[in-house]
Design an enzyme around this catalytic site. Structure first.
Site, PDB file in Angstrom:
ATOM      1  N   LYS A  32      39.267  42.558  -9.811  1.00 45.41           N
ATOM      2  CA  LYS A  32      38.055  43.092  -9.159  1.00 45.41           C
ATOM      3  C   LYS A  32      38.303  43.333  -7.671  1.00 45.41           C
ATOM      4  O   LYS A  32      38.008  44.400  -7.142  1.00 45.41           O
ATOM      5  CB  LYS A  32      36.876  42.109  -9.319  1.00 45.41           C
ATOM      6  CG  LYS A  32      36.410  41.914 -10.740  1.00 45.41           C
ATOM      7  CD  LYS A  32      35.194  41.026 -10.813  1.00 45.41           C
ATOM      8  CE  LYS A  32      35.459  39.601 -10.356  1.00 45.41           C
ATOM      9  NZ  LYS A  32      36.420  38.872 -11.213  1.00 45.41           N
ATOM     10  N   THR A  33      38.813  42.315  -7.023  1.00 41.00           N
ATOM     11  CA  THR A  33      39.051  42.442  -5.587  1.00 41.00           C
ATOM     12  C   THR A  33      40.107  43.511  -5.319  1.00 41.00           C
ATOM     13  O   THR A  33      40.004  44.286  -4.375  1.00 41.00           O
ATOM     14  CB  THR A  33      39.469  41.083  -5.008  1.00 41.00           C
ATOM     15  OG1 THR A  33      38.475  40.117  -5.372  1.00 41.00           O
ATOM     16  CG2 THR A  33      39.565  41.126  -3.501  1.00 41.00           C
ATOM     17  N   ASP A 219      31.830  42.213  -2.833  1.00 49.77           N
ATOM     18  CA  ASP A 219      32.652  41.372  -3.726  1.00 49.77           C
ATOM     19  C   ASP A 219      31.867  40.094  -4.050  1.00 49.77           C
ATOM     20  O   ASP A 219      30.962  39.722  -3.309  1.00 49.77           O
ATOM     21  CB  ASP A 219      33.980  41.014  -3.018  1.00 49.77           C
ATOM     22  CG  ASP A 219      35.055  40.558  -4.013  1.00 49.77           C
ATOM     23  OD1 ASP A 219      34.779  40.495  -5.217  1.00 49.77           O
ATOM     24  OD2 ASP A 219      36.189  40.276  -3.567  1.00 49.77           O
ATOM     25  N   GLU A 220      32.217  39.448  -5.126  1.00 53.98           N
ATOM     26  CA  GLU A 220      31.549  38.191  -5.527  1.00 53.98           C
ATOM     27  C   GLU A 220      30.030  38.378  -5.550  1.00 53.98           C
ATOM     28  O   GLU A 220      29.270  37.518  -5.090  1.00 53.98           O
ATOM     29  CB  GLU A 220      31.912  37.044  -4.561  1.00 53.98           C
ATOM     30  CG  GLU A 220      33.404  36.836  -4.358  1.00 53.98           C
ATOM     31  CD  GLU A 220      34.058  36.031  -5.458  1.00 53.98           C
ATOM     32  OE1 GLU A 220      33.372  35.657  -6.419  1.00 53.98           O
ATOM     33  OE2 GLU A 220      35.281  35.806  -5.351  1.00 53.98           O
ATOM     34  N   GLN A 250      31.076  33.261 -12.981  1.00 51.19           N
ATOM     35  CA  GLN A 250      31.530  32.543 -11.782  1.00 51.19           C
ATOM     36  C   GLN A 250      30.416  32.325 -10.773  1.00 51.19           C
ATOM     37  O   GLN A 250      30.668  32.076  -9.601  1.00 51.19           O
ATOM     38  CB  GLN A 250      32.690  33.293 -11.118  1.00 51.19           C
ATOM     39  CG  GLN A 250      33.946  33.299 -11.947  1.00 51.19           C
ATOM     40  CD  GLN A 250      35.111  33.906 -11.184  1.00 51.19           C
ATOM     41  OE1 GLN A 250      35.609  33.325 -10.228  1.00 51.19           O
ATOM     42  NE2 GLN A 250      35.546  35.080 -11.596  1.00 51.19           N
ATOM     43  N   ARG A 603      41.738  29.544 -11.396  1.00 55.00           N
ATOM     44  CA  ARG A 603      42.514  29.693 -10.157  1.00 55.00           C
ATOM     45  C   ARG A 603      44.002  29.586 -10.444  1.00 55.00           C
ATOM     46  O   ARG A 603      44.836  29.947  -9.640  1.00 55.00           O
ATOM     47  CB  ARG A 603      42.135  28.596  -9.129  1.00 55.00           C
ATOM     48  CG  ARG A 603      40.714  28.569  -8.605  1.00 55.00           C
ATOM     49  CD  ARG A 603      40.236  29.902  -8.136  1.00 55.00           C
ATOM     50  NE  ARG A 603      39.500  30.575  -9.208  1.00 55.00           N
ATOM     51  CZ  ARG A 603      39.275  31.873  -9.226  1.00 55.00           C
ATOM     52  NH1 ARG A 603      39.728  32.656  -8.287  1.00 55.00           N
ATOM     53  NH2 ARG A 603      38.594  32.426 -10.217  1.00 55.00           N
TER      54      ARG A 603
END
Ligand SMILES: Nc1ncnc2c1ncn2[C@@H]1O[C@H](COP(=O)(O)OP(=O)(O)OP(=O)(O)O)[C@@H](O)[C@H]1O
Ligand SMILES: [Mg+2]
Length: 768
Positions: A32-33, A219-220, A250, A603
Site C-alpha cells: 500500500k505504502t 496512508d493508514e 490494522q 511486521r
C-alpha cells in the site's frame, strides 16, 4: 525498466487511477505504502501534476520521513514541494498562516501532555472540582474524545442534559479552552479541530487549500478519526482526487477515536469511488502470513480478505515459554546475540514488540547486561526529561510571552525567591484583568501586597527581555548557551556534582546538538519553528535507521514498519489481551486487541518468535498468567516445525495452542521441575537450536498446566459483604461469588467504577 514495472498489475492499476476518489483496501505488507509513493511519482512524471499540488498524509513523523525518502528516490524533480507530513504537522502549517482569522496569534504555542495537566489542575482548582472524583487524566481524555468528534464545550453541555457528571466535565472543558485561548496555546487535538473550524468558517482559506492540494493521499487511513476525516473530506471536496489506503484489520487506535467506519463506509461517502484490493503480500514468509491470517479470521466484523504470498515457506514460528519475565528477556537477548555472532543478521534486523511500555524496563536491563545496542522507541522520551522541559520553557517564554504554563514552570527555577504565594497573587491579578501571567509580571508594581517579591519578579522580566533582544541578532545555538548561563541553570547543575546532574548536563548538550542540526538544515531558522518541530516529535521519531540497534517498542508504534526478525513477548492472557479487556469481556475490545496482534505478526519478514512467562510481576504482584488466546489461534502446524504433536498434546490441558483437552501426567513439579525441565540448563531460552527449545517448552508447559493451573483456583478468603481492595479500582464491596469452573467469579461494587465482575485468580483481591 520503468519504476512502475516493479509493481504487480493491480498495484499498477492503483497508480494509474489518478482522477476521482480511490480506496485501496489491502492487508499488511501488500505494498500500500509502496503504491502511494509510486503514485506520487506517476502524477508528477507522467501526468504533469505540479508537485506543489500534492499532499500526502501519514500517521507518524517517522512514516512521513520514510515516505519522503522513498519519494525523493523516485521523483526526479520538485520532490521538496510535495507536502509529505502527518495530520498534525499539516494543520500546524496551515494554522501558522491563517489562525489569526480565528482570533489567535500566529505564534501560538503547542501544549504537550504535561502542559495540559498543569492547565487542568488550575481549572479544577478554580471550579472547585474534587480531583479524587474527577481525575485529571479522565477529564483530559473526555475533552480529547470530544475534540476528536468535533464537539466543542457548548455542544458538550447541550448533550449532557440530566447527567450531572457530564455537566461538570462540560464546565471544565469550557474553562480549559478559555485558558488555552488566553495563553495563545493549542493542545494536540486543537490542531485538527481548529483547522477544520477554519475551513468551515472561512471559505477563502478553504478554497485556497482546495486549489492548492488537488491530489490528496492518506496512508493508514483505517486509523483516522472523525475530525481527521472531516479535514480530508473538506480539502478534497472540490477536486475529489482523494486516494486513501488502509487495512481495516490494522485499525488499532479506537481508544484515540479512530473510526473504523471511515474505511468501511468510504464507498458510501464517495459512491463513485474506485475500490482496489491488493492481496499479495511481499513482506513475509508463508508461515508468518498463515499465522496472521489464522489469528485475524477470528474477528467477526471485518471485510473478508485473505492475503497470499509467493515468498518461501520459511522457518516455523518459535514459541518459547519461560518461568519469569526476566528469563524471557534473557532468552530473547541470548537469541539475538547468537544470531548476530553467527553473522546471520545485524542488530537492526531485530525488533522486540510488547503490549505495554512498562515491559521495556526488564528487556532493557538484559540488553544492557549483554551489551547489545538497543533503542527504546516510545516510553522514555527525551523531551519529557525535566531539564529539557525547563530549558524549553524558557525558550517558549522568549518566543511567546503569553504562555502561562511555561512561565509558572521556570519562574523560580533555578530558585530566585519567587514563591507560590507571589505567583498566585500575580495570577489572580492576571485573571482579573484578563491578561497573561507574564503580562501581569510586567505590571508588577500595580499588584498589591507583593512586597520585596516585586523586585524579584522585575528581575525575571528583565532577564527574559534581555534574551528577547539577544534573540534578534544571535543564532539559536548562541541564544541557547546564553539561556543556560544567564539563568544560572547550568551553574546549579555543575555545582551539584552528582551522576544525575552529569546526565542532565549531557542531555542539555544533546538538545544543543539538536538546535545546531536544525540551524544547519534550515534556510531561515526561527525559534518558533524550532519549538514547533520539537513539539511535534512523536515518540517513534527517536528511531534512526542508520543506527545498528535492536528496536524495542510497543505494538502500536510498530504499525507500517517491517523487520526480518520479530519477537512478540508477553503473549499471556491478562497482558495481551490486556487484563481490562478480559475483565470487561467486550467482544469489540478483544477484536481490537486481536488486530493489534495481527499488526505485530505481520511486521515480521523472515522469522517470528513468540514468548510468554508463566509468572510475571504486574502492579507489584506476581501474576500467573495463561498463554495468550491469540497464540492458540495460530494453526498449530506452523509452530515449532515437525513437533511430535500427539505426544505433545497428551501432556497438556488447555494451556496450549492445540487444545485437545487430555489431562497432564504432571511430569515434574512447578518450580521444582526446573532443573529437569531445562535439562543441562545450558540452552535455557536461548532459542539456539529449535529442538532444544521445543523440549524445554514441552515439559515446562505440562508442569505448569497442572500445578500452575491448579494454583489459580483457590477459594477466596473473603465473603459476600466483605470490603476488599483491588490494585486498580481501590476498595469495594463484594456482591457475589460464583464458582465459574476454572476459577471463582467475583462481583465487586467499586464506588468509583461501579460493579465489576472478575476472576478471583486474576483480581487478587485483598480483604480489608
Ligand atoms: N510489487 C512488489 N514487488 C516487490 N516488492 C514489493 C512489491 N510491493 C511491495 N513490495 C515490498 O513489500 C514490503 C511491504 O510493502 P509496504 O510497506 O508498501 O506494504 P503496506 O501494505 O504498506 O504494509 P502495512 O500494511 O504494514 O503498512 C516492502 O518491503 C515493499 O518494498
Ligand atoms: Mg504501509
Amino acid at each position: 525498466m520503468s519504476i512502475y514495472e516493479s509493481l504487480n498489475p493491480v498495484q499498477q492499476e492503483a497508480v494509474y487511477h489518478t482522477e476521482g476518489p480511490l480506496l485501496i483496501l489491502a492487508g499488511a505488507g501488500s505494498g500500500k505504502t509502496r503504491v502511494l509513493t509510486h503514485r506520487i511519482a506517476y502524477l508528477i512524471d507522467e501526468c504533469q501534476v505540479n508537485p506543489w499540488n500534492i499532499l500526502a498524509i501519514t500517521f507518524t513523523n517517522k512514516a512521513a520521513g520514510e515516505m519522503r525518502e522513498r519519494v525523493d528516490q523516485i521523483v526526479d524533480f520538485g520532490a521538496e514541494d510535495i507536502w509529505v507530513s502527518t495530520f498534525h504537522s499539516t494543520c500546524v502549517r496551515i494554522l501558522r498562516r491563517y489562525i489569526d482569522r480565528l482570533g489567535y496569534d500566529r505564534s501560538f504555542t503547542i501544549y504537550d501532555g504535561d502542559d495540559q495537566k498543569t492547565v487542568i489542575k488550575e481549572v479544577c482548582k478554580k471550579l472547585n472540582i474534587d480531583t479524587k472524583i474527577y481525575k485529571e487524566r479522565t477529564l483530559l481524555s473526555a475533552i480529547s474524545s470530544a475534540k476528536d468528534e468535533m464537539i466543542g464545550p457548548k455542544e458538550y453541555l447541550l448533550r449532557s442534559e440530566g447527567d450531572y457528571a457530564r455537566q461538570r466535565i462540560a464546565q471544565v472543558y469550557e474553562e480549559y479552552q478559555k485558558r488555552l485561548r488566553s495563553n495563545n496555546a493549542l493542545d494536540f487535538d486543537d490542531l485538527l479541530f481548529k483547522t477544520v473550524e477554519l475551513f468551515k468558517t472561512d471559505a477563502e482559506v478553504l478554497n485556497y487549500y482546495q486549489d492548492r492540494f488537488k491530489y490528496i493521499m492518506v496512508d493508514e487511513y483505517q486509523d483516522t478519526n472523525t475530525v481527521q476525516f472531516q479535514f480530508v473530506s473538506l480539502l478534497a471536496a472540490k477536486y475529489r482526487n482523494l486516494c486513501v489506503v488502509g487495512d481495516d484489520d490494522q485499525s488499532i487506535y479506537k481508544f484515540r477515536g479512530a473510526n473504523i467506519h471511515n474505511i468501511l463506509d468510504f464507498e458510501k461517502t464517495f459512491p463513485d469511488a474506485k475500490v482496489i484490493k491488493l492481496e499479495q503480500n511481499y513482506r513475509s514468509t508463508k508461515t508468518i502470513l498463515d499465522a496472521a491470517n489464522g489469528v485475524i479470521h477470528h474477528n467477526q466484523g471485518r471485510k473478508d480478505k485473505t492475503l497470499w504470498t509467493d515468498n518461501e515457506q520459511g522457518v516455523p514460528i518459535a514459541l518459547n515459554q519461560y518461568q519469569t519475565e526476566y528469563e524471557e528477556a534473557m532468552g530473547i537477548v541470548n537469541d539475538i546475540a547468537a544470531k548476530t555472532e553467527r553473522n546471520e543478521a545485524e542488530y537492526k534486523d531485530f525488533a522486540v514488540l510488547y503490549r505495554t511500555n512498562a515491559q521495556s524496563r526488564v528487556l532493557e536491563e538484559k540488553f544492557v547486561t549483554r551489551n547489545i545496542p538497543y533503542r527504546v522507541v516510545g516510553g522514555v522520551n527525551f523531551y519529557q526529561r525535566k531539564e529539557i522541559k525547563d530549558i524549553l520553557a524558557y525558550l517558549k517564554i522568549i518566543n511567546n510571552g503569553q504562555d502561562d504554563v511555561a512561565v509558572r514552570r521556570v519562574v523560580n527555577v533555578p530558585k530566585r525567591g519567587i514563591g507560590a504565594t507571589t505567583v498566585t497573587k500575580a495570577a489572580e491579578y492576571a485573571d482579573q484583568w484578563g491578561i497573561s501571567l507574564y503580562e501581569a509580571f510586567k505590571q508588577v508594581d500595580g499588584i498589591p501586597g507583593l512586597g520585596r517579591a516585586a523586585a524579584k519578579i522585575n528581575g525575571f522580566v528583565n532577564l527574559i527581555q534581555v534574551f528577547r533582544t539577544k534573540a534578534e541578532y544571535m543564532s539559536l545555538a548562541e541564544l541557547y548557551d546564553e539561556v543556560l548561563e544567564d539563568t544560572g541553570y547550568l551553574k546549579e547543575l555543575q555545582a551539584e556534582q552528582t551522576d544525575e546532574a552529569t546526565t542532565r548536563i549531557e542531555n542539555l548538550d544533546e538538545l544543543r546538538n539538536k538546535i545546531v542540526a536544525y540551524e544547519e538544515e534550515t534556510e531561515q531558522p526561527s525559534l518558533n519553528e524550532l519549538l514547533e518541530q520539537i513539539a511535534l516529535v512523536a515518540d517513534v521519531d527517536n528511531m534512526d535507521d542508520s543506527d545498528n540497534k535492536v528496536i524495542l517498542m510497543t505494538l502500536h508504534s510498530a504499525k507500517g514498519l517491517e523487520f526480518p526478525y520479530v519477537y512478540l513477548c508477553g503473549m499471556e492472557d491478562g497482558l495481551f489481551p490486556s487484563y481490562m479487556t478480559i475483565v470487561n469481556d467486550d467482544p469489540m475490545e478483544i477484536e481490537e486487541e486481536r488486530r493489534l496482534c495481527y499488526v505485530g505478526i505481520t511486521r515480521a519478514m523472515k522469522k517470528l518468535t513468540l514468548s510468554y512467562a508463566m509468572c510475571r510481576m504486574m502492579h507489584g504482584q506476581t501474576q500467573y498468567n495463561k498463554i495468550s488466546r491469540f497464540v492458540k489461534e495460530i494453526p498449530p502446524q506452523l509452530i515449532g516445525g515437525s513437533l511430535p504433536r500427539e505426544r505433545f498434546s497428551r501432556k497438556v490441558e488447555d494451556d496450549l495452542p492445540w487444545n485437545t483437552g487430555s489431562t497432564s501426567n504432571g511430569i515434574s513439579g512447578f518450580g521444582g521441575g526446573r532443573a529437569g525441565t531445562y535439562g543441562s540448563g545450558s540452552r535455557m531460552g536461548t532459542g539456539v537450536g529449535n529442538r532444544g527449545i521445543r523440549q524445554s517448552h514441552k515439559f515446562d508447559v505440562s508442569a505448569f498446566a497442572k500445578k500452575g493451573g491448579d494454583m489459580k483456583k483457590t477459594a477466596p478468603d473473603y465473603e459476600v459483604g466483605d470490603t476488599v481492595k483491588h490494585i486498580k479500582f481501590g476498595t469495594g464491596v463484594v456482591q457475589a461469588i460464583k464458582d465459574g469452573g476454572k476459577d471463582y467469579e467475583v462481583t465487586v461494587d467499586f464506588p468509583k467504577y461501579g460493579p465489576k465482575k472478575m476472576f478471583a485468580g486474576f483480581a487478587k483481591l485483598k480483604k480489608v
